[in-house]
Design a protein around this motif. Structure first.
Motif, short mmCIF file in Angstrom:
data_model
loop_
_atom_site.label_atom_id
_atom_site.label_comp_id
_atom_site.label_asym_id
_atom_site.label_seq_id
_atom_site.Cartn_x
_atom_site.Cartn_y
_atom_site.Cartn_z
N LEU A 1 17.04 51.21 54.66
CA LEU A 1 17.19 52.36 53.76
C LEU A 1 16.57 53.61 54.38
O LEU A 1 17.15 54.70 54.33
N ARG A 2 15.38 53.45 54.97
CA ARG A 2 14.71 54.59 55.60
C ARG A 2 15.56 55.14 56.76
O ARG A 2 15.68 56.36 56.93
N ILE A 3 16.12 54.24 57.54
CA ILE A 3 16.95 54.68 58.68
C ILE A 3 18.15 55.48 58.18
O ILE A 3 18.47 56.55 58.72
N LYS A 4 18.80 54.98 57.13
CA LYS A 4 19.98 55.67 56.60
C LYS A 4 19.62 57.06 56.08
O LYS A 4 20.35 58.04 56.32
N GLU A 5 18.51 57.15 55.36
CA GLU A 5 18.09 58.45 54.83
C GLU A 5 17.74 59.43 55.96
O GLU A 5 18.09 60.61 55.91
N LEU A 6 17.07 58.94 56.99
CA LEU A 6 16.73 59.80 58.13
C LEU A 6 17.97 60.23 58.89
O LEU A 6 18.07 61.37 59.35
N GLN A 7 18.94 59.31 59.02
CA GLN A 7 20.21 59.66 59.67
C GLN A 7 20.94 60.74 58.88
O GLN A 7 21.50 61.68 59.47
#
Length: 593
Positions: A572-578
């Motif tokens: 989830l964190r990776i998606k939000e940062l992307q």
């Protein structure tokens, strides 16, 4: 139509600009070849096709300079018999270029309004010859002839081609039989002749089964081989995308032709490094190239590909695109090798990596997912210590005659680390949760990865700088402070876009700082909103949008493969940062508003 008559009494002087000796040479060849129904005439025709096309082009120029067919036949009396004989030779007519030249020569002789018996007879003769050349191609010359003189039987040439392919393919099925007498030929001798005869057919779809059979025929004796001209023609056709080989046929071509394999590897390198592919796209490009699969099946191919990568990396030590390609290629190769088990068990990994330090080989090619997460840190500490011993050995030997050998050993250790980049990813991930007392070995490994060359003996200085960056990020992501410390964020942005370093003072690689920043943003314990704000501010200041997006995508890819086990909420964190980086890339700059 009857077969053409001998040329013995038809060889007269041509135009002054048409070399008499060269003309005689091609007249003799046309007679000797006949209908190319013998292996020697087939081979000779294929060997001389390029020169014949040049001569036909000269003839065409002379024909176009004549005022009428009557004048042409008067000045070039040998022309009719010469063209007629070539039309009966399927090894000449099967090639697009030579067939087109023959069509254009015939068109030049055709009279729209014949004025005498010679021109009327020539027209009738040309209509019959077209049955030899009629194809399904839509080239302009064929269309013009069909329009003006209604050339019939378009299937004729196709049938000739199919019969020719069938006849050649019969030779391939013959198994090797050692001659019982010294004068008896081995059955394998026909393979070379067949491959030579196949040169003009390589771009014909009807010949695909013949080409596949030639390439995949098992080698049964030392006399069994394929023509270099045939292999070169296939390589050129594949490179120009005028030929598409089946998967195993293409791999077989690389087995037979070293130059074709080298060209495929260099083409992959060029396509990837010039376009700046994303990690997901790069993975797809490498897999679709079939090179990892071919290398898994044939150790010799892997050695060739690896030597090319090794040479390129020596010249582009800091090129992240090259390193990413090598890591992706090795990962795809190991995956293909695993699919071959247990067949591949017969080939030792040492055979694939003969130049790598053998003490490091198994620990590095082992995937993180193949051991418990608790064992990662000790494994990386051992790797770091081993690499440190290699580099210290280089520095100790730098003052004696063994310094070159020591440098080669260091490079091979680094090259293997680049190939096995999964452990580099794990080291960066573990640094996020490591304390000052634990980060030393991990930072040493990463410093060696980003700065393998000990330029001016500043490896120790690079390690100090790496520790400063880690301290900086660890402090920034350890607790939330509002507002965010602008000075710390600015200094990080400067590290990512450093000014030119002073002489003999190389700067810390921006890729080191960026990867550490991204991993802190993903794996730290502070809220996602705070991580996003830090990453957004630093990336915006440095302008490294594409690089940050690539680092996030690469991390996501590794997590999806199971090489770095994620904790809850990491995806989830990776998606939000992307999404944040993507929005920043698409937003207009202040200057544009």
């Amino acid at each position: 139509m009857s077969a053409p008559q001998p040329l013995s009494q038809l060889q007269q002087t041509a135009e002054p600009l048409l070399n008499a000796q060269e003309t005689q040479f091609w007249l003799d060849k046309a007679v000797a070849w006949g209908q190319a129904d013998r292996p020697d005439s087939q081979k000779d025709t294929c060997l001389h096709l390029s020169g014949l096309r040049d001569f036909l082009q000269q003839l065409l120029t002379h024909i176009n300079n004549m005022s009428s067919t009557t004048e042409t036949m008067k000045k070039l009396p040998f022309l009719g018999q010469f063209l007629g004989r070539l039309c009966w030779n399927p090894y000449v007519t099967v090639g697009d270029t030579s067939r087109e030249l023959l069509l254009r020569c015939l068109w030049g002789l055709y009279s729209d309004h014949p004025s005498n018996a010679v021109e009327r007879k020539a027209n009738q003769w040309i209509q019959k010859l077209l049955r030899q050349l009629a194809t399904e191609d839509d080239d302009a010359a064929a269309q013009a002839l069909m329009k003006h003189i209604g050339a019939p039987d378009k299937e004729y040439h196709l049938e000739v081609l199919k019969k020719m392919v069938t006849k050649l393919q019969e030779n391939i099925g013959k198994s090797c039989s050692f001659p019982s007498t010294i004068n008896q030929r081995c059955a394998c001798d026909t393979i070379l002749a067949t491959s030579e005869a196949c040169v003009p057919l390589v771009t014909c779809p009807e010949a695909s089964s013949l080409i596949d059979a030639l390439l995949q025929r098992p080698v049964t004796c030392v006399r069994d081989g394929l023509s270099e001209d045939f292999l070169d023609a296939l390589s050129s056709a594949c490179a120009s995308q005028s030929l598409s080989l089946e998967e195993q046929a293409l791999i077989s071509l690389w087995c037979h032709s070293l130059s074709s394999l080298e060209e495929a590897v260099l083409s992959l390198l060029e396509s990837v490094t010039n376009t700046g592919s994303t990690p997901h796209k790069l993975e797809l490009q490498v897999a679709q190239s079939l090179l990892p699969k071919a290398c898994a099946q044939h150790c010799s191919m892997f050695l060739v590909a690896n030597d090319i990568f090794r040479s390129v990396l020596k010249q582009a030590e800091g090129n992240e695109s090259v390193k990413s390609l090598i890591q992706t290629f090795t990962r795809c190769f190991m995956r293909e090798l695993a699919l071959l088990q247990p067949q591949a068990m017969s080939v030792s990994m040492k055979a694939f990596f003969p130049q790598s330090p053998q003490s490091l080989l198994t620990p590095l090619i082992t995937l993180p997912s193949e051991m418990s997460q608790e064992a990662w840190k000790s494994h990386l500490n051992w790797l770091s210590s081993s690499l440190q011993r290699v580099t210290e050995g280089e520095e100790e030997g730098a003052i004696d005659s063994r310094s070159t050998r020591g440098h080669d050993k260091v490079f091979e250790a680094w090259f293997l680390l680049v190939e096995c980049g999964h452990w580099v990813q794990v080291a960066v991930q573990l640094l996020v949760t490591s304390g000052p007392e634990d980060c030393g070995p991990l930072l040493r490994l990463l410093t060696f990865y980003h700065h393998p060359t000990n330029r001016w003996h500043h490896r120790a200085l690079q390690l100090v700088r790496a520790k400063e960056v880690w301290d900086h990020l660890s402090c920034l992501f350890s607790r939330i402070r509002r507002p965010l410390p602008a000075d710390r964020l600015q200094s990080l942005a400067t590290l990512l876009s450093p000014p030119p370093p002073p002489p003999q003072q190389p700067a810390l690689a921006p890729s080191f700082t960026l990867n550490l920043l991204v991993n802190f943003a993903v794996f730290c314990q502070i809220p996602l909103s705070a991580s996003t704000e830090i990453l957004q501010t630093v990336v915006d200041e440095s302008g490294l949008f594409d690089e940050a997006a690539c680092a996030l995508s690469s991390l996501e890819l590794r997590l999806n493969e199971g090489n770095c086990l994620p904790s809850d909420g990491v995806h989830l964190r990776i998606k939000e940062l992307q999404n944040t980086i993507t929005h920043m890339q698409s937003a207009p700059s202040p200057a544009a508003i």
